[in-house]
Write an enzyme that holds these catalytic residues in place. Structure first.
Site, PDB file in Angstrom:
ATOM      1  N   ASN A   1       0.822  -1.212   0.000  1.00 18.34           N
ATOM      2  CA  ASN A   1       0.000   0.000   0.000  1.00 18.34           C
ATOM      3  C   ASN A   1       0.859   1.266   0.000  1.00 18.34           C
ATOM      4  OD1 ASN A   1      -2.081   1.825   0.325  1.00 18.34           O
ATOM      5  ND2 ASN A   1      -2.755   1.054   2.319  1.00 18.34           N
TER       6      ASN A   1
ATOM      7  N   HIS B   1     -14.554  -3.907  11.416  1.00 22.80           N
ATOM      8  CA  HIS B   1     -14.150  -2.566  11.860  1.00 22.80           C
ATOM      9  C   HIS B   1     -15.369  -1.715  12.168  1.00 22.80           C
ATOM     10  CE1 HIS B   1      -9.891  -2.288   9.894  1.00 22.80           C
ATOM     11  NE2 HIS B   1     -10.100  -3.449  10.461  1.00 22.80           N
TER      12      HIS B   1
ATOM     13  N   ARG C   1     -13.443  -4.599  16.011  1.00 22.62           N
ATOM     14  CA  ARG C   1     -12.459  -3.578  16.336  1.00 22.62           C
ATOM     15  C   ARG C   1     -13.181  -2.252  16.496  1.00 22.62           C
ATOM     16  NH1 ARG C   1      -7.689  -0.893  12.615  1.00 22.62           N
ATOM     17  NH2 ARG C   1      -9.439   0.481  12.112  1.00 22.62           N
TER      18      ARG C   1
ATOM     19  N   ASP D   1      -7.074  -0.526  17.851  1.00 22.39           N
ATOM     20  CA  ASP D   1      -5.807  -0.330  17.144  1.00 22.39           C
ATOM     21  C   ASP D   1      -5.244   1.043  17.483  1.00 22.39           C
ATOM     22  OD1 ASP D   1      -3.704  -0.233  15.407  1.00 22.39           O
ATOM     23  OD2 ASP D   1      -4.869  -0.642  13.595  1.00 22.39           O
TER      24      ASP D   1
ATOM     25  N   HIS E   1      -2.224   2.074  16.316  1.00 21.58           N
ATOM     26  CA  HIS E   1      -1.444   2.472  15.153  1.00 21.58           C
ATOM     27  C   HIS E   1      -0.114   3.114  15.515  1.00 21.58           C
ATOM     28  CE1 HIS E   1      -2.340   1.632  11.059  1.00 21.58           C
ATOM     29  NE2 HIS E   1      -3.637   1.665  11.279  1.00 21.58           N
TER      30      HIS E   1
ATOM     31  N   GLU F   1      -3.825  -3.245  19.694  1.00 18.03           N
ATOM     32  CA  GLU F   1      -2.993  -3.455  18.503  1.00 18.03           C
ATOM     33  C   GLU F   1      -1.979  -2.334  18.309  1.00 18.03           C
ATOM     34  OE1 GLU F   1      -5.378  -4.392  15.146  1.00 18.03           O
ATOM     35  OE2 GLU F   1      -3.994  -3.528  13.700  1.00 18.03           O
TER      36      GLU F   1
ATOM     37  N   ARG G   1       0.531 -10.391  13.899  1.00 18.74           N
ATOM     38  CA  ARG G   1      -0.375  -9.935  12.840  1.00 18.74           C
ATOM     39  C   ARG G   1       0.259  -9.910  11.448  1.00 18.74           C
ATOM     40  NH1 ARG G   1      -4.627  -7.584  12.673  1.00 18.74           N
ATOM     41  NH2 ARG G   1      -3.870  -5.670  11.726  1.00 18.74           N
TER      42      ARG G   1
ATOM     43  N   HIS H   1      -3.313  -9.330   9.683  1.00 21.20           N
ATOM     44  CA  HIS H   1      -3.835  -8.134   9.029  1.00 21.20           C
ATOM     45  C   HIS H   1      -4.718  -8.561   7.849  1.00 21.20           C
ATOM     46  CE1 HIS H   1      -3.718  -4.020   7.557  1.00 21.20           C
ATOM     47  NE2 HIS H   1      -3.203  -4.395   6.421  1.00 21.20           N
TER      48      HIS H   1
ATOM     49  N   ASP I   1      -6.345  -3.110   2.014  1.00 22.40           N
ATOM     50  CA  ASP I   1      -5.114  -2.800   1.280  1.00 22.40           C
ATOM     51  C   ASP I   1      -4.380  -4.059   0.855  1.00 22.40           C
ATOM     52  OD1 ASP I   1      -4.275  -3.457   3.823  1.00 22.40           O
ATOM     53  OD2 ASP I   1      -2.757  -1.875   3.934  1.00 22.40           O
TER      54      ASP I   1
HETATM   55 MG   LIG Z   1      -3.589  -2.033  12.339  1.00 17.58          MG
END
Ligand SMILES: [Mg+2]
Length: 401
Positions: A37, A122, A147, A209, A211, A235, A282, A311, A315
């Site tokens: 991505n 999500h 999530r 998450d 990030h 996450e 992941r 994951h 993407d």
């Molecule tokens: Mg993530």
């Protein structure tokens, strides 16, 4: 039988995807996802210039030898571009091997260890009420794991809370920028999780998450503050270049930790796994060297009580999702699979046999991976430059994604 041809196909049916299609002298074909991505054309060039010429004439049955040849033979080991290219070759060769054997790939990996692949969706919302509605819609569709990402009132633009169905975000050729505030995030999130847990009770698995946006001690505080809401995982709390950060988080909280979507080899997570600093790994088929190498990572994880949680955002293409499901079905230490449905035009370009039902994904029972690319249709969706956004602190400092 030998490899007669290999083509790199770049298309953008809703978002960019790179695909490798290998043809054998017997007329069989196999496909592999090569999508990185925001850096798609780097992998396409790596494949076209440095890998495809090496494949012609090789025995497609020699999956392990081809993997070692491309990994060790490059001298420059690892890295997302190299490992995504190797993954595409590896995935396509497993697809071909399944077709030769007349078996779905999961049968070649040891057969099914479970009846279906548990997935999470999500849920997000601009307000907590919107978020609760989003979670409810997943529950009504049979999801048992969700999530949860919530907008923060003081932050105008945030990853993962867009109302748009097609995430991960990659839009403008030049990265969009947003402003991040750790202080507002840490103050807001526990109250959001409290409301979600109160609304849906103890049975629903909840994930969140981060990030990579916190420091270890900030993540430790967040993990502690979320303990009453019993997350399945937190996450990417901090970037994983430094495994000691995870040790620090571990010392302070029992909230389970998941990391690895940007990992591309076993060496990125070896210490995290071996020292049991994480609970879920992941890594994905497409970015971690294909089925062959991801199986190796998962086997290491199995020795150390770490479960899989690949994951699975949009993407990566339906080819990667197909490959992931075969592996998920077979490995003993499967945990949970991320799942975001693709846009309709993506599904049309990549016809596939996997299906969702009642909280589970089920891989195709066709020989191979049960997925293909419609090249004529793909040609109608030319590549469009797109980048992931970046975030900055209020003073302009560039922050972690
Ligand atoms: Mg993530």
């Amino acid at each position: 039988m030998s490899i007669a041809a290999a083509r790199v196909i770049v298309c953008s049916p809703g978002r960019n995807f790179v695909t490798l299609k290998i043809e054998t002298s017997d007329g069989l074909t196999g496909v592999g996802d090569a999508t990185l991505n925001g850096r798609e054309l780097a992998v396409a060039a790596y494949l076209n210039e440095h890998v495809v010429p090496l494949l012609i004439g090789r025995d497609p049955a020699r999956i392990e030898d081809t993997w070692q040849y491309l990994y060790k033979g490059a001298y420059w080991r690892r890295g997302p571009v190299t490992m995504t290219a190797i993954a595409a070759v590896d995935t396509a060769l497993w697809d071909i091997k399944g077709k030769v054997a007349g078996l779905p790939v999961y049968q070649l990996l040891g057969g099914r260890s479970r009846s279906g692949v548990s997935v999470y969706g999500h849920a997000n919302g601009a307000t907590v009420d919107d978020l609760l509605s989003s979670v409810a819609s997943f529950v009504s569709r049979g999801y048992r794991a969700v999530r949860v990402q919530a907008a923060i009132p003081e932050i105008s633009e945030m990853y993962g809370v867009s109302a748009a169905a097609i995430y991960e975000p990659a839009s403008a050729a030049i990265p969009a920028e947003s402003v991040w505030s750790t202080e507002h995030y840490l103050a807001h999130l526990p109250g959001v999780l409290a409301r979600v847990r109160a609304e849906f009770g103890p049975g629903l698995r909840l994930l969140h998450d981060v990030h990579h946006r916190l420091t270890p001690i900030e993540a430790a505080r967040l993990g502690k503050s979320l303990e009453p809401y019993a997350l399945t995982w937190l996450e990417d709390p901090v970037p994983a270049e430094l495994p000691d950060g995870y040790r620090l988080i571990r010392q302070h909280t029992t909230t389970p930790l998941a990391v690895g979507e940007v990992f591309n080899s076993i060496w990125d997570g070896e210490r995290l796994i071996r020292e049991q600093l994480i609970d879920y790994i992941r890594a994905t088929v497409v970015h971690a060297g294909g089925i062959t190498h991801l199986r190796r990572i998962f086997d290491l994880a199995a020795l150390h009580h770490v479960r899989t949680g690949s994951h699975g955002a949009t993407d990566l293409s339906p080819i990667c999702m197909s490959a992931a499901l075969h592996l998920d079905l077979a490995v003993p230490n499967f945990g949970l699979q991320e799942y975001m449905p693709h846009a309709p035009e993506t599904d049309e370009v990549f016809p596939h046999g996997y299906r969702y039902a009642d909280g589970y994904l089920h891989p195709s029972e066709e020989p191979g991976l049960g997925v293909d690319i419609d090249e004529a249709l793909a040609a109608k969706y030319p590549y469009r430059p797109a980048s992931l956004p970046v975030s900055r602190l209020a003073d302009g400092t560039l922050h972690d994604w």
